[in-house]
Design a protein around this motif. Structure first.
Motif, short mmCIF file in Angstrom:
data_model
loop_
_atom_site.label_atom_id
_atom_site.label_comp_id
_atom_site.label_asym_id
_atom_site.label_seq_id
_atom_site.Cartn_x
_atom_site.Cartn_y
_atom_site.Cartn_z
N THR A 95 0.81 -1.22 0.00
CA THR A 95 0.00 0.00 0.00
C THR A 95 0.85 1.27 0.00
O THR A 95 0.32 2.37 -0.07
N HIS A 96 2.17 1.10 0.12
CA HIS A 96 3.08 2.24 0.24
C HIS A 96 4.13 2.22 -0.88
O HIS A 96 4.34 1.21 -1.54
N ARG A 97 4.78 3.35 -1.02
CA ARG A 97 5.89 3.48 -1.97
C ARG A 97 7.07 4.08 -1.23
O ARG A 97 6.93 4.66 -0.15
N TRP A 98 8.26 3.96 -1.83
CA TRP A 98 9.46 4.48 -1.19
C TRP A 98 10.39 5.02 -2.26
O TRP A 98 10.32 4.63 -3.43
N ILE A 99 11.25 5.93 -1.82
CA ILE A 99 12.29 6.46 -2.70
C ILE A 99 13.47 6.89 -1.83
O ILE A 99 13.28 7.47 -0.77
N PRO A 100 14.70 6.58 -2.29
CA PRO A 100 15.86 7.06 -1.53
C PRO A 100 16.00 8.57 -1.69
O PRO A 100 15.87 9.11 -2.78
N VAL A 101 16.23 9.26 -0.56
CA VAL A 101 16.37 10.72 -0.61
C VAL A 101 17.72 11.18 -0.07
O VAL A 101 18.01 12.38 -0.12
N GLY A 102 18.54 10.24 0.39
CA GLY A 102 19.86 10.62 0.87
C GLY A 102 20.66 9.40 1.29
O GLY A 102 20.10 8.35 1.56
N GLU A 133 10.52 8.94 7.24
CA GLU A 133 11.86 8.74 6.71
C GLU A 133 12.44 7.52 7.42
O GLU A 133 12.64 7.54 8.63
N LEU A 134 12.68 6.47 6.65
CA LEU A 134 13.22 5.22 7.15
C LEU A 134 14.72 5.23 6.92
O LEU A 134 15.18 5.38 5.78
N ILE A 135 15.50 5.11 7.99
CA ILE A 135 16.96 5.07 7.87
C ILE A 135 17.36 3.60 7.75
O ILE A 135 17.12 2.81 8.66
N VAL A 136 17.97 3.25 6.62
CA VAL A 136 18.37 1.88 6.33
C VAL A 136 19.89 1.76 6.47
O VAL A 136 20.63 2.31 5.66
N PRO A 137 20.38 1.05 7.50
CA PRO A 137 21.82 0.86 7.64
C PRO A 137 22.30 -0.28 6.73
O PRO A 137 21.63 -1.32 6.62
N VAL A 138 23.43 -0.06 6.08
CA VAL A 138 24.01 -1.07 5.19
C VAL A 138 25.50 -1.16 5.46
O VAL A 138 26.19 -0.13 5.52
N ASP A 139 25.99 -2.38 5.61
CA ASP A 139 27.43 -2.62 5.71
C ASP A 139 27.89 -3.32 4.45
O ASP A 139 27.21 -4.22 3.93
N VAL A 140 29.06 -2.91 3.94
CA VAL A 140 29.69 -3.58 2.81
C VAL A 140 30.96 -4.22 3.35
O VAL A 140 31.81 -3.53 3.92
N ALA A 143 35.82 -10.12 1.71
CA ALA A 143 35.68 -11.57 1.78
C ALA A 143 36.00 -12.14 3.16
O ALA A 143 35.56 -13.24 3.50
N ASP A 144 36.75 -11.39 3.98
CA ASP A 144 37.06 -11.84 5.34
C ASP A 144 35.99 -11.41 6.34
O ASP A 144 36.13 -11.68 7.54
N GLY A 145 34.95 -10.72 5.88
CA GLY A 145 33.88 -10.28 6.77
C GLY A 145 34.15 -8.96 7.45
O GLY A 145 33.41 -8.57 8.36
N ASN A 146 35.18 -8.24 7.02
CA ASN A 146 35.49 -6.93 7.59
C ASN A 146 34.65 -5.86 6.89
O ASN A 146 34.60 -5.80 5.66
N VAL A 147 34.02 -4.99 7.69
CA VAL A 147 33.24 -3.89 7.12
C VAL A 147 34.23 -2.84 6.62
O VAL A 147 34.99 -2.27 7.39
N PHE A 148 34.22 -2.59 5.31
CA PHE A 148 35.11 -1.56 4.78
C PHE A 148 34.34 -0.31 4.36
O PHE A 148 34.93 0.75 4.20
N VAL A 149 33.03 -0.43 4.22
CA VAL A 149 32.17 0.72 3.96
C VAL A 149 30.89 0.53 4.76
O VAL A 149 30.33 -0.57 4.80
N SER A 150 30.45 1.59 5.43
CA SER A 150 29.14 1.56 6.07
C SER A 150 28.35 2.74 5.55
O SER A 150 28.90 3.81 5.28
N ALA A 151 27.05 2.51 5.39
CA ALA A 151 26.19 3.55 4.83
C ALA A 151 24.87 3.58 5.58
O ALA A 151 24.46 2.58 6.17
N GLU A 152 24.25 4.73 5.56
CA GLU A 152 22.88 4.90 6.02
C GLU A 152 22.12 5.55 4.88
O GLU A 152 22.48 6.65 4.44
N ILE A 153 21.10 4.85 4.39
CA ILE A 153 20.30 5.37 3.28
C ILE A 153 18.96 5.82 3.84
O ILE A 153 18.28 5.05 4.53
N THR A 154 18.61 7.05 3.57
CA THR A 154 17.32 7.58 4.02
C THR A 154 16.29 7.34 2.93
O THR A 154 16.45 7.80 1.79
N MET A 155 15.26 6.58 3.29
CA MET A 155 14.17 6.27 2.36
C MET A 155 12.91 7.02 2.80
O MET A 155 12.52 6.92 3.97
N LYS A 156 12.32 7.75 1.90
CA LYS A 156 11.02 8.39 2.18
C LYS A 156 9.94 7.38 1.82
O LYS A 156 9.87 6.92 0.68
#
Length: 163
Positions: A95-102, A133-140, A143-156
């Protein structure tokens, strides 16, 4: 975490159906990349998708290297966005839609291997009539499981307009 998967969008329902066929993950990922062609640049493969979680991998190859021979920062952002977007798609009701805004990104280290991005929500909010605004945390991870990039994507996230 209790989620009504029947209320999730059509994309998540397609994912569930394709889990019953050989190469279902590959077919699903190809369809996602057809709809959003830029994702193809990292050669992703979606391994896990459900409300509140998405796990995507991509190989280490020359096409995603920077001048130092490591995984490029923007390729890492692309991995974060595909995991965050697909997790949001599986989580938000039909019933909802979303779009990344940041997106806020922290580059913690270099990676010289294939990578995995993981988007995870510990708590799924109620989606009502008011936009959120839904804040979505993402870790990249490397191959050794070490986080080398972390992000927070704001979804409206808002209700779909009825016509």
């Amino acid at each position: 975490m209790t989620v009504d998967t029947a209320a999730s969008g059509k994309i998540f329902q397609i994912w569930q159906k394709l889990q019953e066929v050989p190469f279902g993950n590959w077919l699903f990922t190809r369809a996602v990349c057809f709809k959003a062609p830029y994702f193809r640049t990292v050669h992703p493969l979606i391994h896990e998708l459900r409300p509140g979680l998405c796990r995507v991998s991509a190989p280490n190859r020359r096409g995603v290297h920077n001048h130092l021979g490591t995984y490029h920062a923007i390729a890492s952002c692309n991995m974060a966005e595909i995991a965050g977007g697909m997790m949001t798609e599986a989580t938000v009701p039909s019933t909802h839609r979303w779009i990344p805004v940041g997106m806020t990104v922290e580059y913690r280290a270099k990676a010289t291997t294939g990578v995995t991005s993981i988007a995870r929500l510990d708590t799924i909010p109620e989606f009502g009539g008011e936009p959120i605004e839904l804040i979505v945390p993402v870790d990249v991870l490397d191959a050794d499981g070490n986080v080398f990039v972390s992000a927070e994507i704001t979804m409206k996230v808002s209700e779909k307009q009825t016509r």
